[in-house]
Design a protein around this motif. Structure first.
Motif, PDB file in Angstrom:
ATOM      1  N   HIS A 149       0.812  -1.216   0.000  1.00 26.16           N
ATOM      2  CA  HIS A 149       0.000   0.000   0.000  1.00 26.16           C
ATOM      3  C   HIS A 149       0.844   1.263   0.000  1.00 26.16           C
ATOM      4  O   HIS A 149       0.282   2.364   0.072  1.00 26.16           O
ATOM      5  CB  HIS A 149      -0.926   0.006   1.218  1.00 26.16           C
ATOM      6  N   LEU A 150       2.161   1.135  -0.068  1.00 28.21           N
ATOM      7  CA  LEU A 150       3.042   2.296   0.007  1.00 28.21           C
ATOM      8  C   LEU A 150       3.600   2.622  -1.368  1.00 28.21           C
ATOM      9  O   LEU A 150       4.248   1.783  -2.000  1.00 28.21           O
ATOM     10  CB  LEU A 150       4.193   2.024   0.984  1.00 28.21           C
ATOM     11  N   GLY A 151       3.354   3.824  -1.838  1.00 34.85           N
ATOM     12  CA  GLY A 151       3.855   4.233  -3.131  1.00 34.85           C
ATOM     13  C   GLY A 151       2.769   4.884  -3.964  1.00 34.85           C
ATOM     14  O   GLY A 151       1.592   4.909  -3.581  1.00 34.85           O
ATOM     15  N   ARG A 152       3.166   5.398  -5.095  1.00 30.97           N
ATOM     16  CA  ARG A 152       2.226   6.088  -5.970  1.00 30.97           C
ATOM     17  C   ARG A 152       1.550   5.109  -6.919  1.00 30.97           C
ATOM     18  O   ARG A 152       2.054   4.019  -7.191  1.00 30.97           O
ATOM     19  CB  ARG A 152       2.953   7.176  -6.759  1.00 30.97           C
ATOM     20  N   ALA A 153       0.417   5.513  -7.438  1.00 32.37           N
ATOM     21  CA  ALA A 153      -0.339   4.678  -8.368  1.00 32.37           C
ATOM     22  C   ALA A 153       0.503   4.358  -9.593  1.00 32.37           C
ATOM     23  O   ALA A 153       1.174   5.229 -10.155  1.00 32.37           O
ATOM     24  CB  ALA A 153      -1.618   5.393  -8.792  1.00 32.37           C
ATOM     25  N   GLY A 154       0.497   3.096  -9.994  1.00 31.10           N
ATOM     26  CA  GLY A 154       1.220   2.676 -11.183  1.00 31.10           C
ATOM     27  C   GLY A 154       2.702   2.479 -10.983  1.00 31.10           C
ATOM     28  O   GLY A 154       3.409   2.095 -11.924  1.00 31.10           O
ATOM     29  N   ARG A 222      -2.840   1.043  -4.440  1.00 31.23           N
ATOM     30  CA  ARG A 222      -2.053   2.094  -3.792  1.00 31.23           C
ATOM     31  C   ARG A 222      -2.040   3.364  -4.633  1.00 31.23           C
ATOM     32  O   ARG A 222      -2.160   3.348  -5.863  1.00 31.23           O
ATOM     33  CB  ARG A 222      -0.630   1.614  -3.516  1.00 31.23           C
ATOM     34  N   GLY A 223      -1.878   4.463  -3.934  1.00 27.41           N
ATOM     35  CA  GLY A 223      -1.782   5.745  -4.604  1.00 27.41           C
ATOM     36  C   GLY A 223      -3.094   6.275  -5.134  1.00 27.41           C
ATOM     37  O   GLY A 223      -3.101   7.186  -5.984  1.00 27.41           O
ATOM     38  N   THR A 224      -4.223   5.755  -4.639  1.00 31.71           N
ATOM     39  CA  THR A 224      -5.523   6.220  -5.115  1.00 31.71           C
ATOM     40  C   THR A 224      -6.415   6.715  -3.977  1.00 31.71           C
ATOM     41  O   THR A 224      -7.567   7.092  -4.224  1.00 31.71           O
ATOM     42  CB  THR A 224      -6.266   5.087  -5.855  1.00 31.71           C
ATOM     43  N   ASN A 225      -5.892   6.720  -2.763  1.00 30.97           N
ATOM     44  CA  ASN A 225      -6.694   7.070  -1.600  1.00 30.97           C
ATOM     45  C   ASN A 225      -6.323   8.453  -1.065  1.00 30.97           C
ATOM     46  O   ASN A 225      -5.361   9.072  -1.501  1.00 30.97           O
ATOM     47  CB  ASN A 225      -6.504   6.011  -0.511  1.00 30.97           C
ATOM     48  N   PHE A 226      -7.074   8.895  -0.062  1.00 31.58           N
ATOM     49  CA  PHE A 226      -6.880  10.236   0.458  1.00 31.58           C
ATOM     50  C   PHE A 226      -5.508  10.434   1.100  1.00 31.58           C
ATOM     51  O   PHE A 226      -4.937  11.516   1.029  1.00 31.58           O
ATOM     52  CB  PHE A 226      -7.970  10.564   1.489  1.00 31.58           C
ATOM     53  N   LEU A 227      -4.957   9.387   1.738  1.00 32.59           N
ATOM     54  CA  LEU A 227      -3.745   9.565   2.526  1.00 32.59           C
ATOM     55  C   LEU A 227      -2.497   8.955   1.894  1.00 32.59           C
ATOM     56  O   LEU A 227      -1.435   8.964   2.518  1.00 32.59           O
ATOM     57  CB  LEU A 227      -3.939   8.968   3.926  1.00 32.59           C
ATOM     58  N   ASP A 228      -2.603   8.417   0.695  1.00 28.37           N
ATOM     59  CA  ASP A 228      -1.444   7.721   0.109  1.00 28.37           C
ATOM     60  C   ASP A 228      -0.957   8.372  -1.178  1.00 28.37           C
ATOM     61  O   ASP A 228      -0.369   7.713  -2.019  1.00 28.37           O
ATOM     62  CB  ASP A 228      -1.785   6.255  -0.127  1.00 28.37           C
ATOM     63  N   SER A 229      -1.184   9.654  -1.333  1.00 29.54           N
ATOM     64  CA  SER A 229      -0.812  10.480  -2.485  1.00 29.54           C
ATOM     65  C   SER A 229      -1.858  10.446  -3.579  1.00 29.54           C
ATOM     66  O   SER A 229      -1.688  11.090  -4.624  1.00 29.54           O
ATOM     67  CB  SER A 229       0.566  10.101  -3.075  1.00 29.54           C
ATOM     68  N   GLY A 230      -2.976   9.732  -3.359  1.00 33.92           N
ATOM     69  CA  GLY A 230      -4.035   9.716  -4.366  1.00 33.92           C
ATOM     70  C   GLY A 230      -4.758  11.044  -4.479  1.00 33.92           C
ATOM     71  O   GLY A 230      -5.106  11.484  -5.576  1.00 33.92           O
TER      72      GLY A 230
END
Length: 375
Positions: A149-154, A222-230
């Motif tokens: 769950h850590l990192g940006r989308a894609g 990952r990278g699509t939510n409010f707190l993970d850079s999404g």
């Protein structure tokens, strides 16, 4: 002595990762901690020195004394048992079964000291099919489901240094477990084994996320939510000078404060929570932030509820107005130490100091730790 753990004595078998960190936490809060170094490797302190560390730079060794003991020598093993019998806490970070083979397993030590708290720190725990596997922080965090769950989308999952497994899920949780077990032992007179697994601890850190997932409010991508850079309003942005601005404007009123101070016309910007328009909103915020330097933005947002501020280096954090006011870091000689935490009003923690430069005499420690030595 000072700190809320004044009077607690702990024996630690030298180790890596969470073991020295747990030792530091206990020592910071006033516990008397003695680490047992093995002469074959010249101990954890010597290993640190081989890699370029010195007593001055061994930050996690602060407040921790050491003795050198040959654990393969029956006399050395017996001396460690005697130390443990005079302490309340014993800590080891070996793979399951190693301490038993050394004659220092929990059965033997609890027989000698029934109220002893015996803490075991490993990656995967004392049982289970992976219990005896070698690993490091990245492996334990991966096994817990957290790393995915850590990192940006894609992009590939991003290892979070070794903060989540070794320190938050390992050392910090071990300190909590040890203090909890000491409280129990002081009440009941019965010690116990505290099984601390870094994979368990990393998983525990995700408790809130599992509630959000169950409610359909958190995606496993990952990278699509409010707190993970999404979310574009919870991310970092590059400034004109190459520095970065951290933005955490989640709530509507904080977001409104944030955009109102950007100095650009936002009348036609997409609505904050229009997910379909997040890529455009991110580009607009990025363009606005890129117009000024990091320190200019720091002045713009200082003292506001915009939830935005500069991404600082360690030295900048230490020398910032808030960092100085709180004593966030302490400079010990030329070395920056994070200050002990949390803060206590009546029993303040010890001030950081360089790690002891040399091992102590084992006989002297045993004499000091005799039951009648406390007066």
């Amino acid at each position: 002595m000072t700190g809320p753990l004044d009077g607690v004595r702990a024996v630690v078998l030298a180790g890596m990762g969470p073991v020295p960190y747990t030792s530091m936490l206990l020592a910071d809060l006033g516990a008397e901690v003695v680490r047992v170094d093995r002469p074959a490797a010249r101990g954890a302190r010597a290993l640190a020195q081989v890699s370029g560390m010195t007593p001055e730079t061994d930050v996690v060794g602060r407040g921790v004394d050491s003795v050198v003991v040959d654990l393969k020598d029956p006399a050395g093993r017996d001396s460690v048992i005697a130390l443990a019998a005079a302490a309340e806490v014993f800590i080891e970070g070996y793979r399951p079964g190693v301490a038993e083979r050394l004659g220092l397993g929990p059965d033997r030590l609890l027989a000698a000291a029934p109220a002893l708290v015996y803490a075991r720190l490993t990656g995967f725990g004392q049982d289970g099919p992976r219990a005896r596997e070698a690993g490091h922080d990245i492996n334990y965090v991966a096994a817990s489901g957290v790393l995915g769950h850590l990192g940006r989308a894609g992009e590939a999952p991003l290892p979070p240094i070794n903060l989540l497994g070794d320190y938050a899920g390992g050392g910090m949780l071990a300190a909590l477990g040890i203090v909890s077990a000491v409280l129990s032992a002081r009440t009941t007179g019965e010690g116990q084994v505290v099984d601390v697994a870094m994979a368990d601890g990393a998983a525990l850190l995700t408790a809130k996320l599992h509630g959000l997932r169950a409610a359909g409010l958190y995606s496993d991508e990952r990278g699509t939510n409010f707190l993970d850079s999404g979310a574009p309003f919870y991310d970092t942005y590059r400034c004109a000078d190459g520095g970065y601005l951290a933005v955490g404007a989640l709530e509507a009123d904080f977001y409104a404060e944030f955009v109102s101070r950007l100095g650009v016309d936002t009348a036609d910007w997409p609505a904050q929570n229009d997910r379909a328009q997040w890529p455009r909103l991110r580009a607009l915020i990025g363009e606005a932030v890129a117009a000024r330097s990091r320190d200019e933005w720091a002045e713009v947002f200082a003292g506001t509820d915009a939830c935005a501020g500069p991404v600082l280096t360690f030295d900048e954090a230490a020398d910032s107005e808030h960092g100085r006011a709180r004593g966030l870091y302490r400079r010990v000689g030329e070395v920056l130490h994070p200050a002990p935490a949390p803060r206590f009003s009546r029993t303040p923690a010890r001030e950081p100091a360089p790690s002891p430069a040399a091992p102590r005499d084992l006989a002297a420690v045993l004499d000091e730790w005799r039951p009648d030595s406390r007066g």
